[in-house]
Design an enzyme around this catalytic site. Structure first.
Site, PDB file in Angstrom:
ATOM      1  CD  GLN A   1      -3.516  -4.787   6.458  1.00 53.33           C
ATOM      2  OE1 GLN A   1      -3.698  -3.555   5.739  1.00 53.33           O
ATOM      3  NE2 GLN A   1      -4.047  -5.690   5.905  1.00 53.33           N
TER       4      GLN A   1
ATOM      5  CG  ASP B   1     -10.075  -0.492   4.069  1.00 54.80           C
ATOM      6  OD1 ASP B   1      -9.582  -0.477   2.952  1.00 54.80           O
ATOM      7  OD2 ASP B   1      -9.259  -0.917   5.198  1.00 54.80           O
TER       8      ASP B   1
ATOM      9  CE  LYS C   1      -3.896  -2.474   2.234  1.00 59.66           C
ATOM     10  NZ  LYS C   1      -4.480  -2.924   3.319  1.00 59.66           N
TER      11      LYS C   1
END
Ligand code: NAP
Length: 285
Positions: A99, A122, A55
């Site tokens: 995460q 997200d 990322k």
């Protein structure tokens, strides 16, 4: 049709998205806005560390500022929530990503929903999930959007098609079902308690498989000419990355299939960049 003509590669689509993101970032920079993504990582899970590294690399390629905020496994929920509050209040941060998975002592729902929905790149907060379901503007989760991008890339019109989604997770199965429904497909969602999955997949024009089991979907479970979108990321017995579809038996039956690696995973990464830029663009709207 040659088997290579059947493969929907994510490489070109991801490269196009990245090019566009780069142009958008340059435009924002000229306005004095510097898109920034903050990634919170708890513990040292090797797979998570590899994803996070990817990322940051993607961000760097597109001119997005990214920071990694790491905590030991022993962090308390209160400490984690405090950090998210800080990032919510920081006007230089446009995207916040936690995460997953998180250690057991931490309530994942509480942590995810502490993220400001306007920075939830997200698309996992209840607000964004709700808005996705009622068809309002929101951050669409990156992997489900990636499945749609691959279908678009293959020129598949979803209207009126029978789609079977295998998997009902909050991050893939359910949102991808919502997205195909939005495109006026008829959707069946299968899961571990579904009986006779093959009876359902054999009637499907499109099968989206997100189970997390190597080789789960085999060619004999498909209607000739079906399209397969393979979300799975597994390690095969040979140690190599592979999807949930048994590629060797599916390729002769399908009209189109996404590869693993080089398919949906690339789109997931590209869509995170897109969402981060979208968040920065939303400033002042
Ligand atoms: P998950 O949360 O573990 O969900 C798996 C789903 O599969 C569940 O709904 C489960 O049903 C269902 N399932 C399990 N065994 C089954 C069986 N024998 N028959 C039918 N359904 C079964 O996984 P996830 O997070 O959705 O991820 C799925 C896969 O996609 C994993 O391989 C993951 O690594 C991969 N993934 C890839 C990307 C990408 O960028 N390409 C992104 C995210 C995830 P129940 O609900 O009944 O338990």
């Amino acid at each position: 049709m040659l088997s290579t003509d059947k493969i929907i590669s994510g490489k070109e689509v991801a490269a196009n998205i990245k090019q566009q993101v780069k142009r958008d970032v340059e435009k924002l920079n000229r306005q004095g806005i510097y898109p920034k993504l903050s990634v919170i990582m708890v513990g040292e899970d090797p797979a998570s560390m590899a994803y996070v590294k990817g990322k940051h690399k993607d961000c760097a390629e597109c001119g997005i500022i990214s920071e990694n905020i790491t905590f030991p496994d022993s962090i308390t929920q209160r400490e984690l929530l405090r950090e998210i509050e800080r990032l919510n209040a920081d006007s230089t941060v446009h995207g916040i990503l936690v995460q997953l998975p998180l250690p057991k002592q931490i309530d994942e729902y509480a942590v995810i929903n502490a993220i400001s929905p306007s920075k939830d790149v997200d698309g996992f907060t209840a607000v964004n999930v709700g808005n996705l379901n009622i068809g309002k503007d929101c951050f669409v989760p990156c992997t489900p959007q990636g499945c749609i991008d691959m279908l678009d890339r293959a020129g598949v019109d979803l209207m009126g098609k029978d789609v079977v989604v295998i998997g009902r997770s909050n991050i893939v199965g359910k949102p991808v079902a919502t997205l195909v429904l939005k495109r006026s497909a008829t959707v069946t969602i299968c899961h571990s308690r579904t009986q006779n999955i093959a009876d359902k997949t054999r009637n499907a024009d499109i099968v989206i498989v997100a189970v997390g089991k190597a080789g789960f979907l085999t060619g004999d479970m498909l209607k000739p000419g079906a399209v397969v979108i393979d979300v799975g990321i597994n390690r095969g017995r040979d140690g190599k990355l592979c999807g949930d579809a048994d590629f060797a038996s599916c390729i002769d039956v399908v009209s189109k299939i996404t590869p693993v690696p080089g398919g949906v995973g690339l789109m997931t990464r590209a869509n995170l960049l897109k969402n981060t830029v979208k968040s920065a663009q939303n400033i002042g709207k």
